[in-house]
Design an enzyme around this catalytic site. Structure first.
Site, PDB file in Angstrom:
ATOM      1  CG  HIS A 235      -3.804  -2.404  -6.494  1.00 43.50           C
ATOM      2  ND1 HIS A 235      -3.362  -2.104  -7.750  1.00 43.50           N
ATOM      3  CD2 HIS A 235      -2.694  -2.361  -5.682  1.00 43.50           C
ATOM      4  CE1 HIS A 235      -2.238  -1.463  -7.911  1.00 43.50           C
ATOM      5  NE2 HIS A 235      -1.666  -1.805  -6.647  1.00 43.50           N
TER       6      HIS A 235
ATOM      7  CG  ASP B 266       0.549  -1.283   1.552  1.00 40.88           C
ATOM      8  OD1 ASP B 266      -0.192  -0.713   0.629  1.00 40.88           O
ATOM      9  OD2 ASP B 266       1.879  -1.272   1.946  1.00 40.88           O
TER      10      ASP B 266
HETATM   11  C1  SDX Z   1      -0.815   0.722  -2.673  1.00 40.60           C
HETATM   12  O1  SDX Z   1      -1.218   2.281  -7.388  1.00 40.60           O
HETATM   13  C2  SDX Z   1      -0.295   1.318  -7.040  1.00 40.60           C
HETATM   14  O2  SDX Z   1       0.356   0.688  -7.547  1.00 40.60           O
HETATM   15  C3  SDX Z   1      -0.169   1.447  -5.332  1.00 40.60           C
HETATM   16  C4  SDX Z   1       0.671   0.441  -4.671  1.00 40.60           C
HETATM   17  C5  SDX Z   1       2.242   0.614  -5.187  1.00 40.60           C
HETATM   18  O3  SDX Z   1       2.818  -0.174  -4.904  1.00 40.60           O
HETATM   19  O4  SDX Z   1       2.541   1.871  -5.332  1.00 40.60           O
HETATM   20  O5  SDX Z   1       0.309  -0.976  -5.015  1.00 40.60           O
HETATM   21  C6  SDX Z   1       0.709   0.532  -3.261  1.00 40.60           C
HETATM   22  O6  SDX Z   1      -0.936   2.084  -2.472  1.00 40.60           O
HETATM   23  C7  SDX Z   1      -1.599  -0.447  -2.233  1.00 40.60           C
HETATM   24  C8  SDX Z   1      -3.015  -0.058  -1.935  1.00 40.60           C
HETATM   25  C9  SDX Z   1      -2.685   0.421  -0.566  1.00 40.60           C
HETATM   26  N1  SDX Z   1      -4.238   0.967   0.125  1.00 40.60           N
HETATM   27  C10 SDX Z   1      -5.069   0.206   0.747  1.00 40.60           C
HETATM   28  O7  SDX Z   1      -4.781  -1.115   1.012  1.00 40.60           O
HETATM   29  C11 SDX Z   1      -6.224   0.641   1.138  1.00 40.60           C
HETATM   30  C12 SDX Z   1      -7.578  -0.055   1.183  1.00 40.60           C
HETATM   31  N2  SDX Z   1      -7.933  -0.320  -0.484  1.00 40.60           N
HETATM   32  C13 SDX Z   1      -8.835   0.865  -0.946  1.00 40.60           C
HETATM   33  O8  SDX Z   1      -8.703   2.128  -0.333  1.00 40.60           O
HETATM   34  C14 SDX Z   1      -8.715   0.764  -2.486  1.00 40.60           C
HETATM   35  O9  SDX Z   1      -8.922  -0.352  -2.811  1.00 40.60           O
HETATM   36  C15 SDX Z   1      -7.594   1.410  -3.106  1.00 40.60           C
HETATM   37  C16 SDX Z   1      -7.284   2.660  -2.802  1.00 40.60           C
HETATM   38  C17 SDX Z   1      -6.269   0.754  -3.226  1.00 40.60           C
HETATM   39  C18 SDX Z   1      -8.172   1.284  -4.865  1.00 40.60           C
HETATM   40  O10 SDX Z   1      -9.001   2.430  -4.851  1.00 40.60           O
HETATM   41  P1  SDX Z   1      -9.876   2.392  -6.122  1.00 40.60           P
HETATM   42  O11 SDX Z   1      -9.204   1.712  -7.144  1.00 40.60           O
HETATM   43  O12 SDX Z   1     -10.322   3.812  -6.244  1.00 40.60           O
HETATM   44  O13 SDX Z   1     -11.172   1.540  -5.977  1.00 40.60           O
HETATM   45  P2  SDX Z   1     -12.530   2.137  -5.562  1.00 40.60           P
HETATM   46  O14 SDX Z   1     -12.276   2.774  -4.499  1.00 40.60           O
HETATM   47  O15 SDX Z   1     -13.305   2.755  -6.744  1.00 40.60           O
HETATM   48  O16 SDX Z   1     -13.336   0.623  -5.171  1.00 40.60           O
HETATM   49  C19 SDX Z   1     -14.119   0.046  -6.018  1.00 40.60           C
HETATM   50  C20 SDX Z   1     -15.222  -0.531  -4.987  1.00 40.60           C
HETATM   51  C21 SDX Z   1     -15.983   0.519  -4.204  1.00 40.60           C
HETATM   52  O17 SDX Z   1     -17.231  -0.103  -3.953  1.00 40.60           O
HETATM   53  P3  SDX Z   1     -18.606   0.208  -4.878  1.00 40.60           P
HETATM   54  O18 SDX Z   1     -18.591   1.540  -4.877  1.00 40.60           O
HETATM   55  O19 SDX Z   1     -18.234  -0.265  -6.088  1.00 40.60           O
HETATM   56  O20 SDX Z   1     -19.801  -0.153  -4.183  1.00 40.60           O
HETATM   57  O21 SDX Z   1     -14.706  -1.474  -4.111  1.00 40.60           O
HETATM   58  C22 SDX Z   1     -14.910  -0.878  -2.790  1.00 40.60           C
HETATM   59  C23 SDX Z   1     -15.296   0.572  -3.021  1.00 40.60           C
HETATM   60  O22 SDX Z   1     -15.951   1.028  -1.690  1.00 40.60           O
HETATM   61  N3  SDX Z   1     -13.667  -1.090  -2.234  1.00 40.60           N
HETATM   62  C24 SDX Z   1     -13.359  -1.507  -0.830  1.00 40.60           C
HETATM   63  C25 SDX Z   1     -12.113  -1.389  -0.618  1.00 40.60           C
HETATM   64  N4  SDX Z   1     -11.294  -1.281  -1.776  1.00 40.60           N
HETATM   65  C26 SDX Z   1     -12.441  -0.909  -2.504  1.00 40.60           C
HETATM   66  N5  SDX Z   1     -14.373  -1.945   0.052  1.00 40.60           N
HETATM   67  C27 SDX Z   1     -13.622  -2.173   1.493  1.00 40.60           C
HETATM   68  N6  SDX Z   1     -12.390  -2.341   1.853  1.00 40.60           N
HETATM   69  C28 SDX Z   1     -11.688  -2.114   0.614  1.00 40.60           C
HETATM   70  N7  SDX Z   1     -10.259  -2.122   0.977  1.00 40.60           N
END
Ligand code: SDX
Length: 429
Positions: A306, A363
């Site tokens: 998140h 989710d």
């Molecule tokens: C919702 O914003 C809100 O409030 C949203 C929400 C709401 O109520 O409106 O809460 C609802 O959208 C919840 C999120 C649902 N999405 C997912 O579950 C999809 C999976 N999650 C990721 O795509 C991600 O965690 C996000 C999109 C939720 C957040 O993305 P960020 O903040 O841009 O984080 P990032 O991509 O910069 O990640 C930081 C690191 C990265 O690795 P490094 O570059 O540091 O090596 O963490 C890794 C990412 O690759 N990472 C994950 C991951 N989420 C982040 N790796 C594997 N699986 C994951 N789910």
């Protein structure tokens, strides 16, 4: 006493006030930065930007705190009443008895769609994605309210809020019925909000669906947990669209489109696809975890991570408990829940996830409950829309009431061809 921050660049220094929120959050007010210095701040995903002041929802991502109008989410789900929470978010206080009665009457009165709209559903292919239908129908609905298009529209806000909050159920139910080739079931004025929605989804002309009180409670809880989340992608979209003085329906239709994405509300569908993939034996839990850690795999642990929560999402904690309660009540044993629990356990023991503070989000478990209720997977994100609508309406209204509102218009850093760069495209045309 106001604090200040300074920005130095070259020989110059500019001083900007620090603004502080009611929970102690602080921001540098750089509203004059460009006119002072010619500089703009650069942050493509707005992670470090406060785009507004808002009194609706507070999140402390480090501590895993979520409050609607100052009330902890854990308190609001004790006796889940989505209509009451919708009022709280939009009007800033829990409804008094007379307000509750008046709002419920408005919701009942406004549950029907204009009869001619039923034919719009027939224009979509049966395979149409319900999020596309939902966004289109919210916009189409505005055509029945020409007063919305007057810049000084004076429609009573409570009435138009009730219109949208009530009708979104009917739109969602009709989208589902259309996709299954089932007859449309009219709303029943005797039923409460969630029971009426389930009736429109699952009743047949010869057999009325009667919601189990546990199911009705679970749906109220699910909608409450999805009701608002401050400046998430879709709510920010609603605010940006609303800042141009677009009407409420157009702004919310845009919010539906933003929510649809797999990284946002579409994740609840992606989680179920992930769990099903493991259940079907394509990958083991361990193999999926390893794949989600590989950057080039294009795979993520859906429902995990998140932008704000660097701790357990309080909504996920509540939903995990609710999964067990609902499945037990319905005497359902869902193998996908077992897989979800194994995935969570494996991830929270893995430094890749713990070091990045990746925890289950809203989710991760919600789909298990939707599935237990009988909601088809492709409708899960539409369920998120129904829950989030009061939040969108609250933010749109809060912004519309702000006398300092200006149209949202971010800047950019141009990196394209210039007359002297030799890349001048004019020569190629
Ligand atoms: C919702 O914003 C809100 O409030 C949203 C929400 C709401 O109520 O409106 O809460 C609802 O959208 C919840 C999120 C649902 N999405 C997912 O579950 C999809 C999976 N999650 C990721 O795509 C991600 O965690 C996000 C999109 C939720 C957040 O993305 P960020 O903040 O841009 O984080 P990032 O991509 O910069 O990640 C930081 C690191 C990265 O690795 P490094 O570059 O540091 O090596 O963490 C890794 C990412 O690759 N990472 C994950 C991951 N989420 C982040 N790796 C594997 N699986 C994951 N789910």
């Amino acid at each position: 006493m106001t604090d200040f921050a300074s920005i130095k660049y070259g020989e110059k220094e500019w001083i900007y006030p620090i603004i502080e929120g009611s929970e102690g959050e602080r921001a540098i007010d750089i509203s004059e930065l460009r006119s002072d210095s010619g500089l703009v701040a650069y942050d493509p995903s707005y992670s470090n930007f406060a785009v507004c002041k808002s009194a609706i929802t507070y999140i402390d991502g480090e501590s895993g705190i979520l409050r609607y109008r100052g009330i902890p989410i854990e308190e609001l789900v004790k006796r889940p009443d989505f209509v009451e929470v919708a009022w709280l978010l939009i009007f800033g206080h829990k409804p008094e008895k007379d307000e509750r009665e008046r709002f419920r009457k408005r919701l009942t009165k406004n549950a029907h769609l204009p009869e001619r709209m039923r034919h719009h559903f027939e224009g979509f292919p049966a395979t149409a994605h319900p999020m596309a239908v939902t966004s289109a129908m919210i916009n189409a609905l505005s055509c029945f309210y020409p007063e919305l298009f007057n810049s000084e529209w004076d429609v009573e806000f409570e009435e138009i809020s009730a219109e949208l909050i009530s009708k979104i159920r009917t739109i969602a139910a009709y989208a589902y019925r259309r996709s299954k080739g089932l007859p449309y079931i009219y709303p029943d004025p005797k039923l409460r909000y969630c029971a009426n929605f389930l009736h429109m989804l699952f009743s047949m002309p010869y057999d009325q669906y009667v919601a189990d009180p546990e199911i009705e409670d679970a749906l109220n809880l699910l909608f409450i947990l999805h009701a608002d989340h401050e400046q998430n992608c879709s709510t920010s979209t609603v605010r940006i669209v609303g800042s141009s003085q677009a009407n409420l329906f157009a702004s919310c239709a845009a919010g539906v489109c933003a929510l649809w994405g797999r990284l946002h509300g579409g994740a609840n569908v992606a989680v179920m696809e992930m769990l099903q993939q493991i259940h079907d034996g394509e990958l083991t839990v361990k193999q999926y975890i390893e794949k989600a850690k590989q950057k080039d795999s294009g795979c993520k642990l859906m429902g995990f991570g998140h932008r704000i929560y660097k701790n357990y999402d309080p909504r996920a904690r509540i939903l995990k408990a609710s999964c067990h309660r609902v499945l037990q009540k319905l005497q359902i044993s869902d193998p996908l829940l077992d897989i979800a629990l194994q995935l969570e356990e494996a991830a929270l023991e893995d430094p890749y996830f713990t070091e990045r503070k990746l925890y289950p989000n809203v989710d991760f478990y919600s789909g298990i409950i939707f599935r237990a209720i009988g909601i088809p997977t492709d409708m899960f994100t539409v369920m998120f829309v129904i829950g989030r609508l009061p939040g969108w309406i609250a933010h749109w209204h809060e912004q519309r009431e702000d006398p300092t509102l200006r149209i949202a218009r971010p800047r950019q850093i141009y990196t394209g061809p210039t007359p002297t760069s030799g890349q001048n495209c004019a020569e190629k045309i």
